[in-house]
Scaffold this motif. Structure first.
Motif, PDB file in Angstrom:
ATOM      1  N   GLN A 224      -9.743  -4.749  -1.407  1.00 50.34           N
ATOM      2  CA  GLN A 224      -8.466  -4.240  -1.671  1.00 50.34           C
ATOM      3  C   GLN A 224      -7.585  -4.003  -0.565  1.00 50.34           C
ATOM      4  O   GLN A 224      -6.250  -4.291  -0.714  1.00 50.34           O
ATOM      5  N   THR A 225      -8.015  -3.772   0.718  1.00 48.85           N
ATOM      6  CA  THR A 225      -7.244  -3.645   1.827  1.00 48.85           C
ATOM      7  C   THR A 225      -6.590  -5.101   2.167  1.00 48.85           C
ATOM      8  O   THR A 225      -5.316  -4.929   2.503  1.00 48.85           O
ATOM      9  N   LYS A 228      -3.634  -6.198   0.098  1.00 50.26           N
ATOM     10  CA  LYS A 228      -2.725  -5.291   0.065  1.00 50.26           C
ATOM     11  C   LYS A 228      -1.911  -5.914   1.269  1.00 50.26           C
ATOM     12  O   LYS A 228      -0.680  -6.120   1.267  1.00 50.26           O
ATOM     13  N   ALA A 232       1.748  -7.909   1.472  1.00 49.62           N
ATOM     14  CA  ALA A 232       2.867  -7.385   2.490  1.00 49.62           C
ATOM     15  C   ALA A 232       3.058  -8.375   3.147  1.00 49.62           C
ATOM     16  O   ALA A 232       4.175  -8.311   3.676  1.00 49.62           O
TER      17      ALA A 232
END
Length: 309
Positions: A224-225, A228, A232
């Motif tokens: 998930q990190t 993200k 970005a």
């Protein structure tokens, strides 16, 4: 108490890294920020002697914190490469002051020169080219200057999805490399799929871009990190690697490790010695300790921490 207390028996012996991967990881660099560096008690417990440590300069971070981090790393014996983001540097005098502070307090003689992820410049500079054109890095005797590379493009620079502006900037930097006394290289954004990286690197060579490449690799982190950060940072085609992994229930909860992409690149490098990727640059998105430990586990003697040599 040291953050990571390795003893010789703690270094995994059951998972010897392939010789190609060990060779590819030798001399890798890693990136920190002042706030992440504070969490590391002693970098010598984590990093091999001579490991280049980039210090990312995020908008809003006081230059004093950047310089303090550089000073600490230099005292622990590591060459420091701070970011110089053009769009947060007000003017020539500010740039000259930053260079003087880094050199006076930490002996810095290298830097990553980039535009920076800020939409509107705070002053006179909006690109790495503007900073390099000042001549201040050569005046200060910098020995190494790195500039940004984008294996999957950059929508901030080319909103239309092409590579027109990125390519033009690369041609300018390649020409600048012929005039500066500093050694130059491309330090790239991270990606997760070796095939687009190889195609991009080959295309640069075909276009006459001779700058060596230090390829960005995301260190171990929760899936998930990574997704993200990938969204970005505008990671393109190789984001599919993470999306595919996210659909595999057996892998969804397991931390991502960059072993697959690094192995494929390492094998390609071994089969093609003139391949223009020279080194690996690790983005420790899951933490400095996790990335350093992965490198130790896979890099052999070349990544053995300084406190064990």
């Amino acid at each position: 108490m040291a953050l990571l207390s390795f003893k010789k028996r703690d270094i995994p012996q059951a998972r010897p890294a392939a010789a190609e991967v060990e060779a590819f990881l030798k001399g890798y660099s890693i990136e920190v920020m002042p706030r992440t560096a504070e969490k590391v008690e002693n970098f010598r417990d984590l990093l091999a002697p001579g490991t280049r440590v980039y210090i990312a300069h995020i908008e809003g971070t006081p230059i004093e914190e950047m310089v303090a981090t550089a000073r600490r790393l230099a005292r622990e014996g590591y060459p420091v490469m701070p970011h110089f983001p053009a769009r947060i540097i007000k003017d020539r005098a500010t740039l000259e002051d930053w260079i003087a502070m880094y050199q006076g307090e930490a002996g810095v003689d290298q830097g990553l020169i980039l535009a920076g992820g800020v939409a509107q410049p705070v002053g006179d500079f909006d690109s790495a080219i503007g900073l390099l054109e000042t001549g201040l890095f050569d005046k200060a005797g910098f020995k190494r200057l790195h500039v940004a590379g984008h294996p999957e493009g950059n929508r901030d620079i080319d909103p239309d999805g092409s590579s027109t502006n990125v390519d033009a900037a690369l041609r300018w930097k390649n020409t600048f490399n012929e005039t500066t006394d500093a050694e130059m290289a491309l330090a790239t954004q991270f990606a997760f799929d070796a095939k687009p990286i190889i195609a991009w690197a080959d295309a640069l060579k075909d276009a006459g871009i001779t700058l060596p490449i230090h390829i960005g690799i995301a260190g171990p982190a929760k899936l998930q990190t990574l997704i993200k950060f990938a969204i970005a940072c505008g990671v393109g085609p190789s984001l599919k690697v993470l999306q595919k992994r996210a659909m595999d229930v057996s892998k969804l909860l397991l931390p991502y490790e960059p072993s697959d992409v690094v192995t494929e690149l390492a094998l390609h490098k071994a089969a093609n010695p003139d391949f223009n990727i020279e080194q690996v640059h690790v983005f420790p998105l899951g933490g400095i300790k996790a990335s350093a430990t992965w490198a130790i586990d896979n890099g052999g003697e070349g990544t053995r921490p300084a406190n064990l040599t």
